[in-house]
Design a protein around this motif. Structure first.
Motif, short mmCIF file in Angstrom:
data_model
loop_
_atom_site.label_atom_id
_atom_site.label_comp_id
_atom_site.label_asym_id
_atom_site.label_seq_id
_atom_site.Cartn_x
_atom_site.Cartn_y
_atom_site.Cartn_z
N SER A 140 -12.70 -38.24 16.29
CA SER A 140 -11.42 -37.73 16.25
C SER A 140 -11.23 -36.92 17.64
N GLU A 141 -9.78 -37.14 18.00
CA GLU A 141 -9.42 -36.46 19.33
C GLU A 141 -9.75 -34.76 19.47
N ASN A 142 -9.41 -33.68 18.27
CA ASN A 142 -9.98 -33.31 18.53
C ASN A 142 -11.18 -32.29 18.50
N TYR A 143 -12.54 -33.25 18.51
CA TYR A 143 -13.25 -33.10 18.39
C TYR A 143 -13.47 -33.26 19.68
N LEU A 144 -12.98 -34.29 20.59
CA LEU A 144 -13.15 -34.51 21.90
C LEU A 144 -12.60 -34.21 23.09
N ARG A 145 -11.62 -33.57 22.29
CA ARG A 145 -10.54 -32.32 23.21
C ARG A 145 -11.78 -31.47 23.14
N ASN A 146 -12.17 -30.32 22.61
CA ASN A 146 -13.50 -29.30 22.43
C ASN A 146 -14.80 -30.19 23.14
N ARG A 147 -15.05 -30.60 22.91
CA ARG A 147 -16.14 -31.44 23.85
C ARG A 147 -15.92 -31.65 24.79
N CYS A 148 -14.81 -32.68 25.58
CA CYS A 148 -14.38 -32.46 26.85
C CYS A 148 -14.03 -31.37 28.08
N CYS A 149 -13.24 -30.44 26.89
CA CYS A 149 -13.11 -28.65 27.66
C CYS A 149 -14.37 -28.55 27.99
N ARG A 150 -15.42 -28.20 27.07
CA ARG A 150 -16.99 -27.65 26.90
C ARG A 150 -17.63 -28.66 28.62
N ALA A 151 -17.44 -29.98 28.61
CA ALA A 151 -18.04 -30.69 29.59
C ALA A 151 -17.77 -30.24 30.67
N LYS A 152 -15.87 -29.90 31.11
CA LYS A 152 -15.72 -29.88 32.34
C LYS A 152 -16.20 -28.29 32.70
N ARG A 153 -15.90 -27.54 31.46
CA ARG A 153 -16.74 -26.22 32.12
C ARG A 153 -18.07 -26.03 32.01
N ARG A 154 -18.95 -26.49 32.02
CA ARG A 154 -20.67 -27.50 32.35
C ARG A 154 -20.25 -27.46 34.13
N LEU A 155 -19.37 -28.78 33.76
CA LEU A 155 -18.70 -29.68 35.48
C LEU A 155 -18.11 -27.99 35.94
N SER A 156 -18.03 -27.53 35.58
CA SER A 156 -17.05 -26.37 37.47
C SER A 156 -17.98 -25.09 36.76
N ALA A 157 -19.02 -24.54 36.49
CA ALA A 157 -20.19 -24.20 36.07
C ALA A 157 -20.69 -24.70 37.08
N LEU A 158 -21.18 -26.34 37.40
CA LEU A 158 -21.89 -26.71 38.40
C LEU A 158 -21.02 -26.67 39.90
N LEU A 159 -19.78 -26.36 39.95
CA LEU A 159 -19.65 -26.97 41.25
C LEU A 159 -19.47 -25.43 41.34
N GLY A 160 -19.24 -24.40 40.53
CA GLY A 160 -18.64 -22.78 41.22
C GLY A 160 -17.27 -22.85 41.02
N GLU A 161 -16.61 -21.25 41.30
CA GLU A 161 -15.37 -21.59 41.03
C GLU A 161 -14.18 -22.20 41.98
N ASP A 162 -14.80 -22.58 43.02
CA ASP A 162 -14.10 -22.94 43.92
C ASP A 162 -14.30 -24.88 44.45
N GLY A 163 -15.11 -25.55 43.88
CA GLY A 163 -15.11 -26.70 43.56
C GLY A 163 -16.36 -27.28 44.40
N THR A 164 -17.20 -25.70 44.70
CA THR A 164 -17.93 -26.27 45.33
C THR A 164 -20.06 -25.60 45.03
N PRO A 165 -20.87 -26.80 45.24
CA PRO A 165 -22.01 -25.86 44.66
C PRO A 165 -22.60 -24.91 44.72
N GLU A 166 -22.70 -24.35 43.55
CA GLU A 166 -23.34 -23.08 43.53
C GLU A 166 -24.24 -23.42 44.01
N LYS A 167 -24.78 -22.03 44.77
CA LYS A 167 -26.30 -22.00 45.23
C LYS A 167 -27.30 -21.26 45.04
N GLY A 168 -27.88 -21.02 43.81
CA GLY A 168 -28.72 -20.26 43.49
C GLY A 168 -27.94 -18.77 42.11
N GLY A 169 -26.60 -18.56 42.25
CA GLY A 169 -26.26 -17.40 41.34
C GLY A 169 -25.35 -17.46 42.30
#
Length: 171
Positions: A140-169
């Protein structure tokens, strides 16, 4: 044998579909797989599968979402096979599917589970709507919207708030 009446009624329709959709399907598959060569295999197999099953297609079948769905499944199957074989040789130097992404962003995308990477790539890079993604993934669109939002949050966490990779903490 009855002649197919769906979106791929003859070879001319197949050739038109290849011309129309091949480039975007290659980008999509390369985004999932991280390799143009593997993407070419996934897309070629998708066209072949759809062509072989053309007699089963309903006349109102939307070809683009069908091709995306089959391409996505092929790409995910390739990743599963590679994991099972556990002997993925380093790929020869080849063009990056999206060189403008940068090494850090590509690495963060590669860290996502393949299904999430397919969603983010399709939505963000290819500009597919949630309706199109729903047709591709069979969810469903709602399921994918939620899953995509979670995936983007995970991607954002991997990159850090400024769009660069996190360096340890966190600072």
């Amino acid at each position: 044998m009855e002649r197919p009446k769906g979106p791929l009624a003859d070879e001319a329709a197949l050739e038109q579909a290849v011309r129309q959709y091949q480039a975007e399907l290659l980008r999509y598959a390369a985004g999932i797989l991280g390799s143009w060569a593997d993407a070419e295999d996934a897309v070629q197999t998708a066209f072949l599968k759809v062509w072989q099953r053309r007699a089963r297609l309903r006349p109102d079948t939307m070809l683009r979402p069908l091709l995306y769905r089959v391409t996505c499944r092929n790409a995910l199957d390739q990743l599963r096979r590679a994991r099972r074989e556990a002997r993925r040789e380093p790929a020869p130097a080849q063009a990056e599917p999206a060189p403008w992404l940068g090494v850090e962003v590509r690495a963060a995308l590669d860290a996502l589970p393949p299904a999430d990477r397919a969603l983010v790539w399709g939505q963000v890079v290819e500009g597919l709507s949630y309706r199109e993604l729903a047709a591709i993934h069979g969810k469903s669109e709602n399921y994918l919207r939620n899953r995509c939002c979670r995936a983007k949050r995970r991607l954002s966490a991997l990159l850090g708030e400024d769009g660069t990779p996190e360096k340890g903490g966190h600072p």
